[in-house]
Design an enzyme around this catalytic site. Structure first.
Site, PDB file in Angstrom:
ATOM      1  N   LYS A 195       8.023  -7.281   4.618  1.00 40.01           N
ATOM      2  CA  LYS A 195       6.883  -7.146   5.524  1.00 40.01           C
ATOM      3  C   LYS A 195       7.395  -7.123   6.949  1.00 40.01           C
ATOM      4  O   LYS A 195       8.115  -8.026   7.371  1.00 40.01           O
ATOM      5  CB  LYS A 195       5.918  -8.321   5.320  1.00 40.01           C
ATOM      6  CG  LYS A 195       4.758  -8.318   6.299  1.00 40.01           C
ATOM      7  CD  LYS A 195       3.735  -9.388   5.989  1.00 40.01           C
ATOM      8  CE  LYS A 195       2.657  -9.409   7.055  1.00 40.01           C
ATOM      9  NZ  LYS A 195       1.643 -10.422   6.800  1.00 40.01           N
ATOM     10  N   LYS A 249       5.407  -3.376   3.240  1.00 41.70           N
ATOM     11  CA  LYS A 249       4.260  -3.329   4.145  1.00 41.70           C
ATOM     12  C   LYS A 249       4.728  -3.228   5.576  1.00 41.70           C
ATOM     13  O   LYS A 249       5.601  -4.010   5.954  1.00 41.70           O
ATOM     14  CB  LYS A 249       3.444  -4.601   3.940  1.00 41.70           C
ATOM     15  CG  LYS A 249       2.274  -4.727   4.870  1.00 41.70           C
ATOM     16  CD  LYS A 249       1.623  -6.069   4.703  1.00 41.70           C
ATOM     17  CE  LYS A 249       0.567  -6.215   5.767  1.00 41.70           C
ATOM     18  NZ  LYS A 249      -0.016  -7.514   5.779  1.00 41.70           N
TER      19      LYS A 249
HETATM   20  C1  PBG Z   1      -1.479 -12.174   7.215  1.00 41.57           C
HETATM   21  C2  PBG Z   1      -1.645 -10.731   6.961  1.00 41.57           C
HETATM   22  C3  PBG Z   1      -1.691  -9.669   7.885  1.00 41.57           C
HETATM   23  C4  PBG Z   1      -1.986  -8.520   7.142  1.00 41.57           C
HETATM   24  C5  PBG Z   1      -2.079  -8.904   5.821  1.00 41.57           C
HETATM   25  N1  PBG Z   1      -1.856 -10.264   5.725  1.00 41.57           N
HETATM   26  C6  PBG Z   1      -1.577  -9.670   9.348  1.00 41.57           C
HETATM   27  C7  PBG Z   1      -0.310 -10.066   9.986  1.00 41.57           C
HETATM   28  O1  PBG Z   1       0.687 -10.360   9.347  1.00 41.57           O
HETATM   29  O2  PBG Z   1      -0.320 -10.131  11.212  1.00 41.57           O
HETATM   30  C8  PBG Z   1      -2.180  -7.140   7.706  1.00 41.57           C
HETATM   31  C9  PBG Z   1      -3.010  -6.216   6.864  1.00 41.57           C
HETATM   32  C10 PBG Z   1      -3.466  -4.983   7.536  1.00 41.57           C
HETATM   33  O3  PBG Z   1      -3.145  -4.693   8.718  1.00 41.57           O
HETATM   34  O4  PBG Z   1      -4.209  -4.238   6.894  1.00 41.57           O
HETATM   35  N2  PBG Z   1      -0.223 -12.628   7.452  1.00 41.57           N
END
Ligand code: PBG
Length: 325
Positions: A195, A249
């Site tokens: 991520k 992601k």
């Molecule tokens: C929480 C999380 C996030 C997303 C999914 N889980 C935001 C982040 O990490 O700042 C983003 C999902 C999206 O943008 O659709 N940690």
């Protein structure tokens, strides 16, 4: 041998030929629909930063989940909003949280729909970070306890899959151990393994009210400039610690990471078509710059072609209706 014996256009001559020779297929089975659940009753409030997405209370979320299941989408991914935030994000592991209430309602009324829950503290902490803060820094190891408690609360409520998105080191092992010790050896883990610290989460942070109050997430989420090899290490570690499925992601700017992970690992691979990717298409279509449905299907296909087994996407409902039609 080349032209004129070889003519690539023979394989594009009509729709039947194109369908027959398509190497990539997209079906409703490939989709996971993210949903946002908030405390309260009878709430279905549009999220201003994300067209077509809502904050649902557990009761209205149940109706939405029913419809999604009827469309043939195999799973939903639940994100929770708390009634109150605090320094630890303690509502995250409350059995009365909006997420736990929604999970219980959905599993009771729509048992065939898989329920995946996002496990992360950022929507629950006052500071908006994904872990606990000590002396102005993220306390990785203390955060693990909280994340494990949160995953356990979700498993107790009936979640089929817990999906940690916090990017703390060691969380998969800690969650697996906690679940097993409590008798939840059948609850699966989908790890947000690779991520990235991405600008494409912008619209989501509004939706989950989870923007960090200070600093950014660059000390825990991956650097977009990191090598693909680093992403492979992240994924390998999570699989070793017990992840049943792994995720890359965002999706679109990281198709190379998806392709590399596909080659290297045998576990099911998810890709998250995130909020910013979704809203870019919506805004461009609104501006008359491209066809929304064509762009949607092209993107979902591309993510599958890169090697994802399934795609988490805010387009899920619409794509499913189109694919069924
Ligand atoms: C929480 C999380 C996030 C997303 C999914 N889980 C935001 C982040 O990490 O700042 C983003 C999902 C999206 O943008 O659709 N940690």
């Amino acid at each position: 041998m080349g032209f004129p014996h070889v003519r690539m256009r023979r394989l594009r001559v009509g729709s039947a030929m194109r369908r027959l020779t398509a190497g990539t297929r997209l079906s409703v089975n490939d989709l996971v629909c993210p949903l946002f659940v908030c405390p309260g009753e009878n709430i279905k409030k549009p999220i201003p930063s994300m067209d077509g997405c809502f904050h649902f209370s557990p009761d209205t979320l149940l109706r939405e989940a029913q419809e999604i299941c009827e469309l043939g989408v195999p799973a939903v991914l639940l994100f929770g909003l708390p009634l109150r935030k605090d320094a630890q994000g303690s509502e995250a592991w409350s059995e009365d949280s909006a997420v736990c209430r929604a999970v219980r309602a959905v599993k009771k009324a729509v048992p065939d729909l898989l329920v995946i829950t996002d496990v992360c503290l950022c929507a629950y902490t006052e500071h908006g970070h994904c872990g606990l803060i000590r002396d102005g820094k993220i306390d990785n190891d203390q955060s693990l306890q909280c994340l494990a408690r949160m995953a356990l609360a979700h498993a107790r409520a009936g979640a089929d899959v817990v999906a940690p998105s916090d990017m703390m080191d060691g969380r998969i092992g800690m969650i697996r151990q906690t679940l097993d010790e409590a008798g939840f050896s059948e609850t699966a883990i989908l790890s947000y393994a690779a991520k990235y610290a991405s600008a494409f989460y912008g619209p989501f942070r509004d939706a989950a009210d989870s923007a960090p109050a200070f600093g950014n997430r660059k000390t825990y989420q991956m650097d977009p400039a990191a090598s693909v090899r680093q992403a492979m290490r992240e994924i390998a570690l999570d699989i070793e610690e017990g992840a049943d499925m792994v995720m890359v992601k965002p999706a679109l700017a990281y198709l190379d990471v998806i392709a590399a992970a596909r080659q290297r690992f045998d576990v099911p691979l998810a890709a998250y078509n995130v909020s910013g990717e979704y809203m870019m298409v919506n805004q461009a279509a609104k501006a008359g710059l491209m066809d929304r449905q064509e762009a949607m299907l092209e993107i979902l296909l591309a993510i599958k072609r890169a090697g994802a087994d399934f795609v988490i996407t805010y387009f899920a409902r619409e794509a499913a209706a189109l694919l069924n039609g």
